[in-house]
Motif scaffolding. Structure first.
Motif, mmCIF file in Angstrom:
data_model
loop_
_atom_site.group_PDB
_atom_site.id
_atom_site.type_symbol
_atom_site.label_atom_id
_atom_site.label_comp_id
_atom_site.label_asym_id
_atom_site.label_seq_id
_atom_site.Cartn_x
_atom_site.Cartn_y
_atom_site.Cartn_z
ATOM 1 N N PHE A 100 27.858 56.202 45.714
ATOM 2 C CA PHE A 100 28.132 55.737 44.360
ATOM 3 C C PHE A 100 28.166 54.220 44.326
ATOM 4 O O PHE A 100 27.543 53.580 43.489
ATOM 5 C CB PHE A 100 29.457 56.324 43.871
ATOM 6 N N MET A 103 19.828 57.731 42.649
ATOM 7 C CA MET A 103 19.418 58.000 41.260
ATOM 8 C C MET A 103 18.303 57.077 40.753
ATOM 9 O O MET A 103 18.005 57.087 39.573
ATOM 10 C CB MET A 103 20.611 57.987 40.306
ATOM 11 N N SER A 162 24.130 45.726 40.418
ATOM 12 C CA SER A 162 24.121 47.176 40.227
ATOM 13 C C SER A 162 25.206 47.820 41.088
ATOM 14 O O SER A 162 25.963 48.675 40.633
ATOM 15 C CB SER A 162 22.745 47.727 40.607
ATOM 16 N N ALA A 163 25.267 47.367 42.336
ATOM 17 C CA ALA A 163 26.203 47.987 43.276
ATOM 18 C C ALA A 163 27.657 47.702 42.910
ATOM 19 O O ALA A 163 28.505 48.591 42.903
ATOM 20 C CB ALA A 163 25.892 47.491 44.691
ATOM 21 N N ALA A 201 18.069 53.741 40.579
ATOM 22 C CA ALA A 201 18.339 52.375 40.094
ATOM 23 C C ALA A 201 17.791 51.351 41.085
ATOM 24 O O ALA A 201 17.100 50.403 40.704
ATOM 25 C CB ALA A 201 19.841 52.158 39.905
ATOM 26 N N LEU A 244 32.449 49.484 38.474
ATOM 27 C CA LEU A 244 33.722 50.203 38.399
ATOM 28 C C LEU A 244 34.039 50.850 39.746
ATOM 29 O O LEU A 244 35.193 51.018 40.116
ATOM 30 C CB LEU A 244 33.642 51.288 37.328
ATOM 31 N N GLY A 245 32.975 51.211 40.467
ATOM 32 C CA GLY A 245 33.161 51.820 41.783
ATOM 33 C C GLY A 245 33.958 50.917 42.709
ATOM 34 O O GLY A 245 34.781 51.388 43.487
ATOM 35 N N ASN A 246 33.706 49.614 42.644
ATOM 36 C CA ASN A 246 34.392 48.686 43.545
ATOM 37 C C ASN A 246 35.790 48.337 43.070
ATOM 38 O O ASN A 246 36.711 48.226 43.858
ATOM 39 C CB ASN A 246 33.615 47.365 43.639
HETATM 40 N N1 PHE Z 1 27.406 51.206 41.957
HETATM 41 C C1 PHE Z 1 28.077 51.280 40.703
HETATM 42 C C2 PHE Z 1 29.565 51.112 40.933
HETATM 43 O O1 PHE Z 1 30.008 51.059 42.064
HETATM 44 C C3 PHE Z 1 27.819 52.567 39.987
HETATM 45 C C4 PHE Z 1 26.389 52.936 39.864
HETATM 46 C C5 PHE Z 1 25.937 54.142 40.364
HETATM 47 C C6 PHE Z 1 25.484 52.061 39.251
HETATM 48 C C7 PHE Z 1 24.607 54.472 40.300
HETATM 49 C C8 PHE Z 1 24.146 52.388 39.173
HETATM 50 C C9 PHE Z 1 23.718 53.595 39.713
HETATM 51 O O2 PHE Z 1 30.320 51.042 40.002
#
Ligand code: PHE
Length: 463
Positions: A240, A246, A29-30, A248, A33-35
């Protein structure tokens, strides 16, 4: 619906088989796209390593304690975030308004889901383009310049919708099979592929890229580049990237067996997330720096334009490794999409007692329709501004990342820190007295104040 039993030891949706699969799921989950997309470009925009130090501090001081809070609440409630919050609010005899943490989370997840599918689709499109060059289906000589390719792709709503739809289908298929047969199985495969791909790309960038320059850029701090804005960006991104605020992680926590030690598990998840972000950054900058014509501060286009022109522009093996790179982005995105969908699915299953598959399809379709707003933001509606000069996508992105996630995190910290009975949390976390005290100070004061500052700043700078 929530029952009055203050504690159940399992969830009706299923349970992670062991600590390992939970770690993979939460890391899945973590890591997203954020990484791989966002972290490298915000590092580039904020001048490199000094920014990374602030980011790491935000992860350790705010991200980790809030992740512990979310997992604890999830495991305490054992329902979807909405019903978990309802149960815990009843149990703590707290004000009903706290249940908004659950509702807000599901709504935020839905909004993020709608645009995340579209951006994931970009990666898949690039993977198929590179793949068809690599397989010789399309001559490389026919490839356009990276900028033209990007512009052409974004100008075609049909192409964008096609790849968005593929991601919706993949997510729906996995999620409809449930926690054990769907999520767990898919995540173990996907995360193994992710680590392998990342390792291959790391070696590639060490040999073919300007690796030393990349290391220097990422680890040799230049404090002069750092402003208030960078600090705010770092803190916001910590939320994020760890999927906090949120529900998750709360939903995933509700499937966590009783005997798993939450604090040590969270540290491992945060470490994995951070290592992936840093390695992705090293890989990307090494490849970018190997091409003197390119520069790292390109913003959101760093991956799809700058990096792509490096891969296409004669890097040895560029087409092949470019294919692997964009597959990596797609894999990372899929495990995040699954976790974005799970809280809403779990709630509908609890509420209406219907089959997962039916709900997964319905939610998939609704998110798909909402996602069209993002698709059109890049072409048909690019001149249609919802607020100021912001497109539909800009508004959803800013509202979720800058407002809804920090607010969700803030209230989660306040709820667990000030409202939940202390003994219960103490038992769940099984920390030493001293460790628990430290965590409590952070969750009661440091995290809320930190988040409030980010929140106020973004609010003020937007108005
Ligand atoms: N953590 C995910 C990322 O870095 C984005 C995300 C945000 C997924 C919130 C789930 C809940 O791309």
């Amino acid at each position: 619906m929530p029952n009055n039993n203050p504690k159940s030891s399992t969830s009706r949706h299923g349970m992670w088989q062991n600590k390992g699969t939970f770690i993979l799921a939460a890391a899945g989950s973590a890591v997203g796209l954020g990484n791989i997309w966002k972290f490298p470009y915000i590092v580039g925009e904020n001048g490199g390593s000094a920014f990374i130090i602030i980011y790491l501090l935000s992860i350790v001081l705010i991200g980790v304690p809030i992740m512990m809070a979310e997992i604890t609440l999830g495991r305490e409630g054992r329902f979807s975030p909405i019903n978990t919050m309802q149960k815990l609010v009843d149990y703590a005899k707290a004000h009903k308004a706290w249940t908004l943490i659950g509702w807000g989370g599901v709504l935020t997840g839905f909004l993020i889901l709608s645009y995340y599918e579209v951006i994931s689709g970009w990666a898949l499109h690039y993977a198929t383009e590179y793949g068809s060059h690599a397989l010789g289906l399309k001559p490389v000589s026919e490839a356009m310049s990276a900028q033209d390719h990007w512009d052409n792709f974004q100008a075609s709503p049909l192409k964008l919708i096609l790849f968005q739809t593929l991601f919706v289908i993949l997510t729906v298929v996995v999620i409809s099979k449930g926690v054990n047969e769907g999520l767990e199985k898919a995540i173990v495969w996907l995360m193994s592929a992710l680590f392998l791909l990342l390792l291959v790309l790391l070696f590639y960038s060490m040999f073919a890229g300007a690796f030393a320059q990349s290391v220097n850029y990422m680890f040799n701090p230049d404090w002069s580049k750092l402003g208030v804005r960078s600090v705010i960006t770092a803190l916001g991104h910590a939320f994020f990237t760890l999927s906090l605020g949120m529900g998750a992680i709360m939903a995933y926590g509700s499937y966590l067996p009783e005997d798993v030690h939450i604090p040590s598990t969270v540290i491992l998840i945060a470490l994995l997330d951070t290592v992936v972000a840093i390695v992705a950054g090293l890989v990307i900058f090494a490849i970018v720096f190997a091409n003197p014509a390119l520069e790292p501060g390109a913003g959101p286009g760093l991956l799809f334009i700058t990096l792509s022109s490096a891969f296409m522009g004669g890097m040895p093996g560029g087409i092949f490794f470019g294919t692997l790179f964009f597959i990596l982005v797609g894999v990372a995105a899929l495990t995040s999409l699954i976790s974005l969908t799970e809280p809403a699915i779990a709630w509908v299953v609890e509420k209406y007692n219907v089959s997962r598959a039916r709900i997964a399809i319905t939610i998939g379709v609704v998110a798909w329709i909402l996602g069209l707003g993002t698709v059109f933001s890049f072409n048909l509606w690019s001149d249609f501004h919802l607020i100021g000069n912001q497109t539909f996508f800009d508004v959803i992105d800013a509202a979720t990342s800058n407002i809804m996630l920090p607010l969700g995190g803030l209230f989660t910290a306040l709820f667990i820190g000030w409202v939940m009975p202390k003994e219960q949390i103490f038992k769940q976390l099984s920390l030493s007295e001293l460790g628990f005290k430290a965590w409590q100070i952070v969750i009661r004061w440091v995290a809320p104040i930190g988040v409030a500052i980010v929140f106020l700043y973004t609010y003020i700078s937007a108005s």
